[in-house]
Design an enzyme around this catalytic site. Sequence first.
Site, PDB file in Angstrom:
ATOM      1  N   ARG A 239       0.848  -1.184   0.000  1.00 13.01           N
ATOM      2  CA  ARG A 239       0.000   0.000   0.000  1.00 13.01           C
ATOM      3  C   ARG A 239       0.884   1.235   0.000  1.00 13.01           C
ATOM      4  O   ARG A 239       1.876   1.296   0.757  1.00 13.01           O
ATOM      5  CB  ARG A 239      -0.899   0.039   1.251  1.00 13.01           C
ATOM      6  CG  ARG A 239      -2.041  -0.947   1.244  1.00 13.01           C
ATOM      7  CD  ARG A 239      -3.111  -0.588   0.205  1.00 13.01           C
ATOM      8  NE  ARG A 239      -4.211  -1.528   0.225  1.00 13.01           N
ATOM      9  CZ  ARG A 239      -4.345  -2.594  -0.565  1.00 13.01           C
ATOM     10  NH1 ARG A 239      -3.427  -2.851  -1.486  1.00 13.01           N
ATOM     11  NH2 ARG A 239      -5.399  -3.386  -0.468  1.00 13.01           N
ATOM     12  N   GLU A 268      -3.229   7.613  -4.719  1.00 17.74           N
ATOM     13  CA  GLU A 268      -3.528   6.969  -6.010  1.00 17.74           C
ATOM     14  C   GLU A 268      -4.780   7.629  -6.561  1.00 17.74           C
ATOM     15  O   GLU A 268      -5.702   7.890  -5.792  1.00 17.74           O
ATOM     16  CB  GLU A 268      -3.779   5.473  -5.818  1.00 17.74           C
ATOM     17  CG  GLU A 268      -2.490   4.732  -5.528  1.00 17.74           C
ATOM     18  CD  GLU A 268      -2.673   3.215  -5.336  1.00 17.74           C
ATOM     19  OE1 GLU A 268      -3.766   2.697  -5.626  1.00 17.74           O
ATOM     20  OE2 GLU A 268      -1.726   2.577  -4.877  1.00 17.74           O
ATOM     21  N   HIS A 287      -0.831   0.308  -9.796  1.00 16.50           N
ATOM     22  CA  HIS A 287      -1.492  -0.666  -8.919  1.00 16.50           C
ATOM     23  C   HIS A 287      -2.125  -1.812  -9.736  1.00 16.50           C
ATOM     24  O   HIS A 287      -3.346  -1.988  -9.770  1.00 16.50           O
ATOM     25  CB  HIS A 287      -2.556   0.035  -8.053  1.00 16.50           C
ATOM     26  CG  HIS A 287      -2.890  -0.733  -6.806  1.00 16.50           C
ATOM     27  ND1 HIS A 287      -3.289  -0.134  -5.639  1.00 16.50           N
ATOM     28  CD2 HIS A 287      -2.894  -2.064  -6.539  1.00 16.50           C
ATOM     29  CE1 HIS A 287      -3.527  -1.059  -4.710  1.00 16.50           C
ATOM     30  NE2 HIS A 287      -3.292  -2.242  -5.247  1.00 16.50           N
TER      31      HIS A 287
HETATM   32  C1  GLV Z   1      -5.023  -5.254  -4.022  1.00 18.25           C
HETATM   33  O1  GLV Z   1      -4.275  -4.349  -3.772  1.00 18.25           O
HETATM   34  C2  GLV Z   1      -5.748  -5.999  -3.044  1.00 18.25           C
HETATM   35  O2  GLV Z   1      -5.604  -5.726  -1.851  1.00 18.25           O
HETATM   36  O3  GLV Z   1      -6.502  -6.899  -3.424  1.00 18.25           O
END
Ligand code: GLV
Length: 330
Positions: A239, A268, A287
């Site tokens: 994260r 983000e 991401h």
């Molecule tokens: C992606 O970042 C998730 O947590 O599934």
Amino acid sequence: MNNKKVLISRMFSDIEAELLKDAGLFITRWNKERPMTQDELIEKAKLHNALFCTLSDKIDKKFLSECSHLEIISQYGVGYDNIDIPEATRLGIPVGYTPDALTEATADIAFGLMIAVSRKMFFMHKKIIKGEWDYFKPRANLGMELKDKTLGIYGLGRIGVKMAERCKGAYNMKIIYHNRKPTPKADELQAEYVDFNTLLTRSDVVSLHCTLNEETKGVFNKEAFSKMKPSSIFVNTSRGMVHNEHDLIEALNTGTIWGAGLDVTNPEPMQPDNPLLQMENVAVLPHIGSATIEARTEMARMAAENIIEFYKNKRIPHIVNPETIKNRQV
Ligand code: GLV
């Protein structure tokens, strides 16, 4: 299933929709080319019994206070930091999630970013686009090799193990890790448990695979970067809020660390004028850790199964807060 209605917060795949319909549930899908605002989400969720949602849906105190009637929240993802779990638990709302569906896919992105940074791949690719591929310069743009280096995993869970396996197999890297406490997952990797300080000072590559919580928020800050080797690579696929972006940029600019590979940013989406995008030893992705056909298919299946099993058998195969389903009538 007694006319239960499920709100699906965007067009995921068709798999979850089919599975839920086949199980006799009514579904509503948000099919616009933009995510719902929180007000829209609240307004629609009020008309449903269950919510199928994901990371960018804000399931905070406000949402939960207005939608406390929800019988289940099913998160399409392994992380659930968008959901106020203590509050959902207090209200007795079970939350399902999809662990392991995206383990291999995310480990691939961490491994790929590490290599991309070590050889300045994204930067060199941009040079071609800018018309700057001219003649052979033997001393320019040299990267570094990973063989026999030390990988420091921050958060040795499912994804961290897969990243470690890749690094050990491909480059014979020595694995050290830091968790709250040692884990048996480390045994097969012959990974050594170290304190946070040692992780920073000994690693050639530090790769983050932790969850985001009060303990991990902002942990990779100026002080942490200052302890890392000037030749080290920082990789974050967990994260963005685990690192402080301002401090990361400074650490890269001052040569405190050598490079960084990020699949997650803070905030983000990252804006196109972000200085990280112009740096030679940096690789950034938007991401996409779970973005494979296999992972997304399995996430859809698991998140749907969590809802179906809940209504059919009063159980949720992958649940974050199991205390909520004991003795619950649905
Ligand atoms: C992606 O970042 C998730 O947590 O599934």
